[in-house]
Design an enzyme around this catalytic site. Structure first.
Site, short mmCIF file in Angstrom:
data_model
loop_
_atom_site.label_atom_id
_atom_site.label_comp_id
_atom_site.label_asym_id
_atom_site.label_seq_id
_atom_site.Cartn_x
_atom_site.Cartn_y
_atom_site.Cartn_z
N GLY A 119 0.81 -1.23 0.00
CA GLY A 119 0.00 0.00 0.00
C GLY A 119 0.84 1.27 0.00
O GLY A 119 2.03 1.26 0.31
N LYS B 214 4.35 3.76 2.83
CA LYS B 214 4.14 3.68 4.28
C LYS B 214 5.12 2.77 5.01
O LYS B 214 5.71 3.16 6.02
CB LYS B 214 2.71 3.23 4.56
CG LYS B 214 2.46 2.96 6.04
CD LYS B 214 1.02 3.04 6.43
CE LYS B 214 0.19 1.94 5.83
NZ LYS B 214 -1.19 2.01 6.34
N ARG C 152 -2.88 8.20 4.02
CA ARG C 152 -3.13 9.04 5.18
C ARG C 152 -1.85 9.65 5.78
O ARG C 152 -1.91 10.55 6.61
CB ARG C 152 -3.88 8.22 6.24
CG ARG C 152 -5.32 7.93 5.86
CD ARG C 152 -5.92 6.78 6.63
NE ARG C 152 -5.48 5.48 6.13
CZ ARG C 152 -5.92 4.31 6.57
NH1 ARG C 152 -6.82 4.27 7.54
NH2 ARG C 152 -5.47 3.17 6.06
N ALA D 60 54.22 29.04 21.05
CA ALA D 60 52.85 29.55 20.91
C ALA D 60 52.77 30.55 19.76
O ALA D 60 53.69 31.31 19.50
CB ALA D 60 52.43 30.22 22.21
N ASN E 111 -9.63 -5.33 15.07
CA ASN E 111 -8.90 -6.30 14.26
C ASN E 111 -7.49 -5.78 14.05
O ASN E 111 -7.31 -4.68 13.54
CB ASN E 111 -9.62 -6.46 12.92
CG ASN E 111 -8.77 -7.22 11.90
OD1 ASN E 111 -7.99 -8.09 12.27
ND2 ASN E 111 -8.93 -6.88 10.63
N ASN F 198 44.70 21.53 7.07
CA ASN F 198 44.85 20.28 6.33
C ASN F 198 44.38 20.40 4.89
O ASN F 198 44.53 19.47 4.12
CB ASN F 198 44.06 19.16 7.03
CG ASN F 198 42.57 19.44 7.09
OD1 ASN F 198 42.16 20.59 7.16
ND2 ASN F 198 41.77 18.39 7.06
N TYR F 199 43.84 21.55 4.49
CA TYR F 199 43.21 21.66 3.18
C TYR F 199 43.78 22.85 2.44
O TYR F 199 43.79 23.97 2.96
CB TYR F 199 41.69 21.84 3.41
CG TYR F 199 40.86 21.82 2.17
CD1 TYR F 199 41.04 20.84 1.18
CD2 TYR F 199 39.86 22.77 1.98
CE1 TYR F 199 40.25 20.82 0.05
CE2 TYR F 199 39.06 22.75 0.85
CZ TYR F 199 39.27 21.78 -0.11
OH TYR F 199 38.49 21.77 -1.24
N GLU G 28 -15.46 -2.94 8.99
CA GLU G 28 -14.51 -1.86 8.77
C GLU G 28 -15.08 -0.54 9.31
O GLU G 28 -16.29 -0.33 9.32
CB GLU G 28 -14.18 -1.72 7.28
CG GLU G 28 -13.28 -2.82 6.76
CD GLU G 28 -12.00 -2.97 7.58
OE1 GLU G 28 -11.21 -2.03 7.62
OE2 GLU G 28 -11.81 -4.04 8.19
C1 UD1 Z 1 -6.65 -3.00 7.96
C2 UD1 Z 1 -7.89 -3.88 8.19
C3 UD1 Z 1 -8.58 -3.43 9.48
C4 UD1 Z 1 -7.60 -3.48 10.63
C5 UD1 Z 1 -6.33 -2.68 10.34
C6 UD1 Z 1 -5.29 -2.96 11.41
C7 UD1 Z 1 -8.73 -4.53 5.97
C8 UD1 Z 1 -9.75 -4.25 4.94
N1 UD1 Z 1 -8.78 -3.74 7.06
O1 UD1 Z 1 -7.10 -1.67 7.78
O2 UD1 Z 1 -9.68 -4.28 9.75
O3 UD1 Z 1 -8.21 -2.98 11.80
O4 UD1 Z 1 -5.76 -3.10 9.09
O5 UD1 Z 1 -4.14 -2.18 11.25
O6 UD1 Z 1 -7.93 -5.41 5.82
N2 UD1 Z 1 -1.94 -3.53 1.62
C9 UD1 Z 1 -1.47 -4.22 0.53
N3 UD1 Z 1 -2.21 -4.20 -0.61
C10 UD1 Z 1 -3.41 -3.58 -0.71
C11 UD1 Z 1 -3.89 -2.88 0.43
C12 UD1 Z 1 -3.13 -2.88 1.59
O7 UD1 Z 1 -0.40 -4.81 0.56
O8 UD1 Z 1 -4.04 -3.64 -1.78
C13 UD1 Z 1 -1.11 -3.52 2.84
C14 UD1 Z 1 -0.73 -2.12 3.27
O9 UD1 Z 1 0.51 -1.74 2.71
C15 UD1 Z 1 -0.64 -2.27 4.79
C16 UD1 Z 1 -1.59 -3.41 5.11
O10 UD1 Z 1 -1.87 -4.06 3.89
O11 UD1 Z 1 0.67 -2.62 5.19
C17 UD1 Z 1 -2.89 -2.91 5.71
O12 UD1 Z 1 -3.47 -1.96 4.82
P1 UD1 Z 1 -4.08 -0.60 5.37
O13 UD1 Z 1 -4.50 0.22 4.19
O14 UD1 Z 1 -3.19 0.01 6.34
O15 UD1 Z 1 -5.39 -1.14 6.09
P2 UD1 Z 1 -6.15 -0.47 7.29
O16 UD1 Z 1 -7.04 0.58 6.77
O17 UD1 Z 1 -5.22 -0.11 8.36
MG MG Z 2 -3.16 0.08 8.47
#
Ligand code: UD1
Ligand code: MG
Length: 488
Positions: free
Chosen positions: A28, A39, A32, A440, A186, A403-404, A171
């Site tokens: 991702g 990230k 945010r 000196a 979660n 030195n320079y 969510e």
């Molecule tokens: C996610 C969970 C949420 C949980 C939270 C905990 C889902 C839909 N939601 O939300 O329930 O409470 O984590 O921190 O799973 N990523 C990918 N590919 C993608 C999307 C995301 O690799 O297509 C990776 C991101 O880089 C990140 C991780 O998955 O490291 C979580 O993604 P993020 O967008 O942070 O999910 P949250 O909104 O935090």
């Molecule tokens: Mg997250």
């Protein structure tokens, strides 16, 4: 509420879990964070987020660790591959469930898959082992690590059926007003039985405003099918925290730093006002060393026993022997200070400098690529660059090595038991032999042989009565101006 105690660091006692693959979701962007850096590449606790996660996984001894990469994939690969993880590219990023599907082939025939978000770096090896154990013992289709938070904003919430069983994960964006009260979150850390996961995931539709495939929806489907979905509340909820915002990053960093300081204190290090002291993860400090407030110990800094590092000092990849005193406000980078030496206050050691045993550099002294030999002293106001100083020499206040020459750097060599008088300039390349003196205020452009006196300055002339004569002349010149002054 009493604060949970962190038992110990991620230990490197390997276990074997060859029926488990670990999948880390790290593709991702991290919208945010409002950043040009992906990230999981942001740092907390002195390392990129994703590196912490991989390091926690290695001692679990899984069949393999797979990292799903996407945004700035190459940079993420550079971090995780040296730690033994393989990577799978997810392009575009259509959600956490989609990321899993992309990694399906890499996960292969592993019986279990542990899924971890790449943005929750505080998770410990012990916690992952406990998750796997709970999952296996409960013969579950899925087991989720959860946490109960005072402020659950931003996380998916756990809706339980009763007991250990989970009904669905909702969510944040899909919560009803009532469900907002749910404070079990979660963590996005799960263990799945792969034969149960894949069919459920295949049914998940992108039924959300982001048009993404949510891994969380697979949980609801498994539960609806009557499969066992368990949830384990983490003992230390901080381990579950994800980083979606800069404030989250700061919070997680705070916890890492606290854990590191606690580990040092357990090992016999005194840290005054610990919350003001910042220590990177690879730093080591031996027993009975005292770290004063507002000190930073960075990189692979290694500090011996019974040292004192006083307030405001910053040590980066520094190596200190035993009984070293670092006075306040010193900066020591990529340099060594041997036992019983004293540095500072207000001293700066630039890379490749070495203050040997019993030596001392004092206030406003800068060393660059230089060695100060055993028992030698550079007590005040000096620049010493590309220089070797032998044993028991004394470098007077304000001594500068030139030195320079505008094009090249040149070396200065000062022998043993040398005395350099204050305010001398040593124009490199130049050598001052053992036992020599420099008068000196000299500007030394030629070598000074051993036991000689080098003196290189204009000879002093005292003109008798010159000052009083000058004063008389000035007073006479002033007299007629008295009336003029008034007019002015
Ligand atoms: C996610 C969970 C949420 C949980 C939270 C905990 C889902 C839909 N939601 O939300 O329930 O409470 O984590 O921190 O799973 N990523 C990918 N590919 C993608 C999307 C995301 O690799 O297509 C990776 C991101 O880089 C990140 C991780 O998955 O490291 C979580 O993604 P993020 O967008 O942070 O999910 P949250 O909104 O935090
Ligand atoms: Mg997250």
């Amino acid at each position: 509420m009493s604060k949970p105690v962190r038992a110990r660091d991620n230990d490197f006692v390997m276990t074997k879990n060859k029926d488990v693959a670990i999948l880390i979701l790290a593709a991702g962007k991290g919208t945010r964070l409002k950043s040009s850096l992906a990230k999981v590449l942001h740092a907390a606790g002195g390392r990129p987020l994703v590196e912490h996660v991989v390091r926690a996984c290695v001692p679990v001894g899984p069949k393999k660790i797979v990292v799903v990469v996407g945004h700035q994939a190459e940079k993420v690969q550079e971090i995780v591959e040296p730690l033994g993880a393989e990577t799978v590219l997810q392009q575009p990023q259509n959600g956490t469930g989609h990321a899993m599907l992309v990694a399906k082939r890499a996960i292969g025939n592993a019986k279990f898959v542990v899924v971890l978000p790449g943005d929750a770096p505080l998770v410990r090896t012990e916690t992952l082992r406990a998750l796997i154990q709970k999952h296996k013992e409960g013969q579950a289709a899925a087991t989720i690590l959860t946490a109960v938070l005072v402020d659950p904003t931003g996380y998916g919430r756990i809706l339980r059926k009763g007991g250990d069983a989970v009904a669905v994960i909702i969510e944040e964006s899909q919560l009803t007003a009532e469900q907002r009260e749910l404070n079990e979150i979660n963590s996005s850390m799960y263990c799945f039985t792969t034969t149960k996961l894949w069919p459920a995931l295949a049914e998940v539709k992108p039924n959300n405003s982001h048009r993404e495939i949510y891994l969380t929806d697979a949980i609801g489907l498994l539960s609806a099918k009557g499969e066992t979905v368990l949830a384990e509340i983490a003992q230390d909820s901080r381990e579950m925290l994800g980083c979606n915002t800069r404030a989250d990053l700061a919070g997680v960093d705070h916890t890492f730093r606290e854990w590191k300081r606690e580990a040092l204190m357990r090992d016999g290090v005194t840290i005054q006002l610990p919350e003001t002291v910042l220590v990177d993860p690879d730093v080591t400090v031996s027993e009975d060393t005292v770290i004063e407030p507002c000190v930073q110990l960075l990189g692979k800094t290694k500090i011996g026993a019974r040292c004192v590092v006083k307030t405001g000092s910053v040590l980066q990849n520094a190596v200190l022997g035993d009984d070293v005193l670092v006075e306040p406000h010193c900066v020591i980078s990529e340099s060594r200070v041997d036992s019983n030496a004293v540095v500072g206050p207000f001293a700066r050691m630039r890379p490749n400098s070495h203050v040997k045993s019993g030596a001392r550099i004092g206030n406003f002294v800068e060393l660059k690529k230089s060695t100060v030999g055993e028992g030698s002293k550079v007590p005040h106001l000096s620049y010493i660059g590309d220089t070797k100083i032998g044993k028991k020499s004394n470098i007077g206040a304000g001594t500068i090595t030139c030195n320079y020459d505008g094009f090249h750097k040149h070396p200065t060599t000062i022998g043993n038991k040398v005395f350099i008088g204050s305010d001398s300039a040593l124009v490199a390349p130049v050598k001052v032999g053992d036992g020599a003196y420099v008068a000196a205020g000299s500007t030394i452009t030629e070598n000074v042989p051993a036991d000689a006196l080098g003196i290189a300055r204009g000879r002093q002339v005292n003109k008798a009565g010159w000052a009083s004569k000058k004063r008389r002349e000035l007073a006479a010149a002033e007299k007629p101006t008295k009336s003029k002054k008034k007019r002015r």
